[in-house]
Design a protein around this motif. Structure first.
Motif, mmCIF file in Angstrom:
data_model
loop_
_atom_site.group_PDB
_atom_site.id
_atom_site.type_symbol
_atom_site.label_atom_id
_atom_site.label_comp_id
_atom_site.label_asym_id
_atom_site.label_seq_id
_atom_site.Cartn_x
_atom_site.Cartn_y
_atom_site.Cartn_z
ATOM 1 N N GLN A 1 8.322 1.166 -9.464
ATOM 2 C CA GLN A 1 9.525 1.308 -8.646
ATOM 3 C C GLN A 1 10.217 2.645 -8.914
ATOM 4 N N ALA A 2 10.213 3.103 -10.153
ATOM 5 C CA ALA A 2 10.813 4.394 -10.505
ATOM 6 C C ALA A 2 10.053 5.556 -9.880
ATOM 7 N N GLY A 3 8.804 5.323 -9.478
ATOM 8 C CA GLY A 3 7.998 6.349 -8.828
ATOM 9 C C GLY A 3 8.316 6.512 -7.362
ATOM 10 N N ASP A 4 9.448 5.959 -6.907
ATOM 11 C CA ASP A 4 9.886 6.074 -5.518
ATOM 12 C C ASP A 4 8.821 5.530 -4.565
ATOM 13 N N THR A 5 8.314 4.361 -4.912
ATOM 14 C CA THR A 5 7.274 3.694 -4.143
ATOM 15 C C THR A 5 7.897 2.606 -3.280
ATOM 16 N N GLU A 6 7.318 2.360 -2.109
ATOM 17 C CA GLU A 6 7.813 1.299 -1.233
ATOM 18 C C GLU A 6 7.530 -0.060 -1.860
ATOM 19 N N VAL A 7 8.589 -0.789 -2.187
ATOM 20 C CA VAL A 7 8.458 -2.129 -2.753
ATOM 21 C C VAL A 7 8.297 -3.111 -1.599
ATOM 22 N N VAL A 8 7.263 -3.924 -1.658
ATOM 23 C CA VAL A 8 7.035 -4.972 -0.667
ATOM 24 C C VAL A 8 7.588 -6.290 -1.180
ATOM 25 N N GLN A 9 7.398 -6.535 -2.488
ATOM 26 C CA GLN A 9 7.889 -7.769 -3.094
ATOM 27 C C GLN A 9 8.173 -7.544 -4.564
ATOM 28 N N GLU A 10 9.364 -7.916 -5.001
ATOM 29 C CA GLU A 10 9.710 -7.841 -6.414
ATOM 30 C C GLU A 10 8.946 -8.936 -7.165
ATOM 31 N N PRO A 11 8.886 -8.866 -8.500
ATOM 32 C CA PRO A 11 8.174 -9.903 -9.248
ATOM 33 C C PRO A 11 8.665 -11.304 -8.860
ATOM 34 N N THR A 12 7.708 -12.145 -8.494
ATOM 35 C CA THR A 12 8.001 -13.478 -7.971
ATOM 36 C C THR A 12 6.990 -14.483 -8.505
ATOM 37 N N GLN A 13 7.463 -15.668 -8.842
ATOM 38 C CA GLN A 13 6.566 -16.765 -9.204
ATOM 39 C C GLN A 13 6.054 -17.383 -7.905
ATOM 40 N N GLN A 14 4.757 -17.312 -7.696
ATOM 41 C CA GLN A 14 4.166 -17.823 -6.462
ATOM 42 C C GLN A 14 3.911 -19.327 -6.582
ATOM 43 N N PRO A 15 3.954 -20.044 -5.453
ATOM 44 C CA PRO A 15 3.724 -21.489 -5.496
ATOM 45 C C PRO A 15 2.296 -21.858 -5.932
ATOM 46 N N TYR A 16 1.369 -20.906 -5.869
ATOM 47 C CA TYR A 16 -0.007 -21.179 -6.270
ATOM 48 C C TYR A 16 -0.256 -20.819 -7.741
ATOM 49 N N GLY A 17 0.829 -20.572 -8.500
ATOM 50 C CA GLY A 17 0.703 -20.497 -9.944
ATOM 51 C C GLY A 17 0.727 -19.133 -10.597
ATOM 52 N N ILE A 18 0.688 -18.056 -9.849
ATOM 53 C CA ILE A 18 0.742 -16.742 -10.493
ATOM 54 C C ILE A 18 2.087 -16.091 -10.232
ATOM 55 N N ARG A 19 2.406 -15.123 -11.065
ATOM 56 C CA ARG A 19 3.605 -14.306 -10.886
ATOM 57 C C ARG A 19 3.100 -12.922 -10.534
#
Length: 136
Positions: A100-118
């Motif tokens: 994010q500090a690299g001025d990159t387009e964020v699509v999704q912040e860290p999220t716990q997914q319903p299928y078990g991964i973050r």
């Protein structure tokens, strides 16, 4: 059978911007950089994993592609629907902060997914989706 994945390919439309993203932001090693101008093939990979690489390639270089197909690829890249890659890290929050500090387009912040991964997601300079999941 003993088969490994040696390299995967993502398109680029700006080799210098792609190089900055994969080398400077993600910290990948540059393994090779051949060609000139926009017609460069850049091989990068994670440090300490010399047998796994990502080839950043100009999509217009395929001699078998038609002009209409080139336009379609360019349109899909512009929308971010052409290429994507899934990466993994033990430190998702730290990696997210660095990218994010690299001025990159964020699509999704860290999220716990319903299928078990973050995981989280960004777009590289060519519009490719880069998802990064957390290793447990």
């Amino acid at each position: 059978m003993d088969i490994t994945i040696h390299a995967s390919v993502l398109p680029h439309d700006d080799p210098d911007a792609s190089l900055v993203f994969y080398r400077d932001v993600l910290g990948f090693e540059v393994r090779s950089d051949v060609g000139s101008g926009k017609m460069r093939w850049i091989t990068v990979g994670p440090a300490g994993q010399p047998s796994t690489s990502l080839l950043l390639a100009p999509p217009a270089a395929d001699p078998g592609i038609t002009e209409a197909e080139r336009r379609t690829v360019a349109e899909m890249m512009a929308k971010g629907t052409y290429g994507w890659i899934l990466l993994a890290t033990k430190d998702l929050d730290g990696t997210f902060a660095r990218v994010q500090a690299g001025d990159t387009e964020v699509v999704q912040e860290p999220t716990q997914q319903p299928y078990g991964i973050r995981d989280c997601a960004f777009r590289d300079p060519a519009g490719n989706l880069v998802r990064i999941q957390e290793l447990s």
